[in-house]
Design a protein around this motif. Structure first.
Motif, short mmCIF file in Angstrom:
data_model
loop_
_atom_site.label_atom_id
_atom_site.label_comp_id
_atom_site.label_asym_id
_atom_site.label_seq_id
_atom_site.Cartn_x
_atom_site.Cartn_y
_atom_site.Cartn_z
N ILE A 9 12.87 -3.10 0.21
CA ILE A 9 12.18 -2.10 0.85
C ILE A 9 13.18 -0.90 1.48
CG2 ILE A 9 10.65 -3.98 1.89
CD1 ILE A 9 12.56 -3.85 4.34
N VAL A 19 9.48 2.83 8.41
CA VAL A 19 8.73 3.09 7.02
C VAL A 19 8.53 4.52 6.70
CG1 VAL A 19 6.92 2.25 5.64
CG2 VAL A 19 8.11 0.57 7.18
N LYS A 28 6.13 -4.80 -3.65
CA LYS A 28 7.04 -4.06 -2.58
C LYS A 28 5.97 -3.67 -1.53
CE LYS A 28 9.77 -1.84 -6.15
NZ LYS A 28 10.21 -0.68 -7.04
N CYS A 31 6.27 -6.86 0.75
CA CYS A 31 7.60 -6.75 1.59
C CYS A 31 7.60 -6.03 2.60
CB CYS A 31 8.67 -6.64 0.29
SG CYS A 31 9.17 -7.58 -0.65
N VAL A 32 7.17 -4.73 2.52
CA VAL A 32 7.12 -3.84 3.67
C VAL A 32 6.13 -4.16 4.73
CG1 VAL A 32 6.16 -1.44 4.28
CG2 VAL A 32 7.74 -1.59 2.45
#
Length: 106
Positions: A9, A19, A28, A31-32
């Motif tokens: 991340i 973010v 991905k 994961c975020v």
């Protein structure tokens, strides 16, 4: 946070660990979303406005609605039938479970 999560991340976080964009690749993105779901207390029910406020505190691109929808659609947050009360899903992977998940999804 575990080292593998940080590596995945890192390109999506600024210096304040917010973010900066939504990843396009599913791994991905998950994961975020795990990272963001970790910002919610599993013992608290949140009003939609509270979810929005938490998400606003942890991203920079001013689109809490998309993040909220992704967290719900991907099973990280549950909501009541009216859509006004949210709670962290008990079934969602936590960052502590991430090692097992990622090793099975290379």
């Amino acid at each position: 946070m575990n080292i593998e999560v940080e590596a995945i991340i890192a390109p999506f976080l600024d210096k304040d660990k917010k973010v900066t964009k939504i990843p396009r690749k599913r791994k991905k993105l998950i994961c975020v979303l795990m990272y963001l779901s970790d910002k919610f207390d599993p013992h608290i029910e949140y009003k939609e406005s509270e979810v929005n406020e938490i998400l606003n505190n942890w991203h920079t691109f001013n689109d809490y609605a998309t993040l909220r929808r992704l967290l719900y659609d991907m099973g990280f947050l549950n909501r009541d039938k009216s859509g006004s009360v949210y709670k962290l899903s008990e079934e969602a992977l936590s960052l502590n479970d991430f090692d097992l998940w990622i090793k099975g999804n290379h």
